[in-house]
Design an enzyme around this catalytic site. Sequence first.
Site, PDB file in Angstrom:
ATOM      1  N   CYS A 120       0.811  -1.231   0.000  1.00  0.00           N
ATOM      2  CA  CYS A 120       0.000   0.000   0.000  1.00  0.00           C
ATOM      3  C   CYS A 120       0.839   1.273   0.000  1.00  0.00           C
ATOM      4  O   CYS A 120       0.322   2.356  -0.260  1.00  0.00           O
ATOM      5  CB  CYS A 120      -0.932   0.010   1.201  1.00  0.00           C
ATOM      6  SG  CYS A 120      -1.826  -1.523   1.367  1.00  0.00           S
ATOM      7  N   HIS A 260      -3.515   6.842   3.140  1.00  0.00           N
ATOM      8  CA  HIS A 260      -3.916   5.551   2.561  1.00  0.00           C
ATOM      9  C   HIS A 260      -5.252   5.148   3.169  1.00  0.00           C
ATOM     10  O   HIS A 260      -5.472   5.291   4.372  1.00  0.00           O
ATOM     11  CB  HIS A 260      -2.845   4.501   2.858  1.00  0.00           C
ATOM     12  CG  HIS A 260      -3.282   3.116   2.536  1.00  0.00           C
ATOM     13  ND1 HIS A 260      -3.859   2.790   1.323  1.00  0.00           N
ATOM     14  CD2 HIS A 260      -3.257   1.952   3.259  1.00  0.00           C
ATOM     15  CE1 HIS A 260      -4.159   1.494   1.319  1.00  0.00           C
ATOM     16  NE2 HIS A 260      -3.809   0.974   2.482  1.00  0.00           N
ATOM     17  N   ASN A 290     -10.281  -0.695   0.435  1.00  0.00           N
ATOM     18  CA  ASN A 290      -8.819  -0.555   0.428  1.00  0.00           C
ATOM     19  C   ASN A 290      -8.301  -1.025  -0.938  1.00  0.00           C
ATOM     20  O   ASN A 290      -8.331  -2.220  -1.231  1.00  0.00           O
ATOM     21  CB  ASN A 290      -8.226  -1.393   1.565  1.00  0.00           C
ATOM     22  CG  ASN A 290      -6.705  -1.327   1.625  1.00  0.00           C
ATOM     23  OD1 ASN A 290      -6.065  -0.825   0.710  1.00  0.00           O
ATOM     24  ND2 ASN A 290      -6.143  -1.849   2.696  1.00  0.00           N
TER      25      ASN A 290
END
Length: 354
Positions: A120, A260, A290
């Site tokens: 990520c 994020h 996500n």
Amino acid sequence: MSPQPDVIRGTSIAGTGRYVPERVMTNHDLAQIVETSDEWIVERTGIRQRHIAAPDQASSDLALIACQRALAMAGLEPGQVDHIVLATTTPDRILPSCACTLQQKLGATRAAAYDMFAACTGFVYGLGLARGLIGAGVADTVLVVGVETLSRIVDYTDRNTCVLFGDGAGAAVLRPAAPGEGLHAIDMHSDGELGEVLEVPSGISRNPATTATVAGREHFIRMQGKKLFPFAVRSMVESLSLCLERSGWAANDLDLFIPHQANLRIIDGVRERLALDPAKCVVNIDRYGNTSSASIPIALDEAVRAGRLQPGHKLGLAAFGGGATWGAATMTWTLPAPAAMREAEPAAAREVTT
Ligand code: ACO
């Protein structure tokens, strides 16, 4: 503290783009598959829906559209791209790289192209690499793209993980800028001690694919979410704080903060510890879930096209992910926000059959 490159030229974002597949999977859809509920998912994560790639869409297909949109905004042709840095955990294949497949589809005939595996945090790492390449005069135009088809490695029998992830792509074109303009500070870290907290156990050199590994569902994501949660908050706060310090800014000097998008409670935890005005914090996890390396560039492109960033604005980014990896960046926004860019969700580029 990560060493900072001896930057000669500045580096700034000249264009952004995003693409998410058309198919939407809601929490109610997931409740038909595993024992969960819309109420649990919204309360614990803030996610309401996620986009899922069609069976014939691979990561390079998603990345292609995001990159075309980013290049169009920058007013550049694919043939002008010097490097493609593609951040992903879900390449089309291990060989060739997803970046090379994208390079061919895009027609970026001059570009060096390579994949970056930083989970990520990949987009932030990509910005750091682009700044090094441009600052040192190795490249003039670097395309950084974060793309994921996480639905391909999510175990839809595991309610602990399958509710969290979505598919999508976001891209940014990096170009030289005056010294001190654009990207200010970039901070990047890793800690392999935390590797097993988020992993795909089998499929490559450690445990090559066998019928037993497939039967054991070892090619899917496994996650110890509770262990990740405090690490996520702490690492993003520490890394962004370091960048703010290097820029000489206080947290509330930021005009916009893009974290994020892993869990709304993690985002709120970071924002509260930084005592940051909620209106300055970009949140879109409710619509996308996500999307790992794609989450920051998707949110960035939404902010740009919605006119939330104007020249001179101070922007902060922060990410954490599997590996473990984490990092942050601060920059001064240089790109004008013309009215023509203020669009709603870009028109769908293709029909989806599922
Ligand atoms: N629906 C209903 N119940 C569920 C679900 C679900 N989808 N998932 C778990 N539960 C249950 C658990 O089984 C557990 O039940 P039990 O108490 O009977 O054992 C209960 O809910 C509570 O589970 P917890 O794990 O304690 O829930 P928590 O509040 O910690 O939330 C979550 C779980 C959302 C995973 C959270 O820990 C989290 O977000 N962690 C960070 C995850 C993360 O950031 N991952 C990605 C990082 S890297 C990257 O972005 C690629």
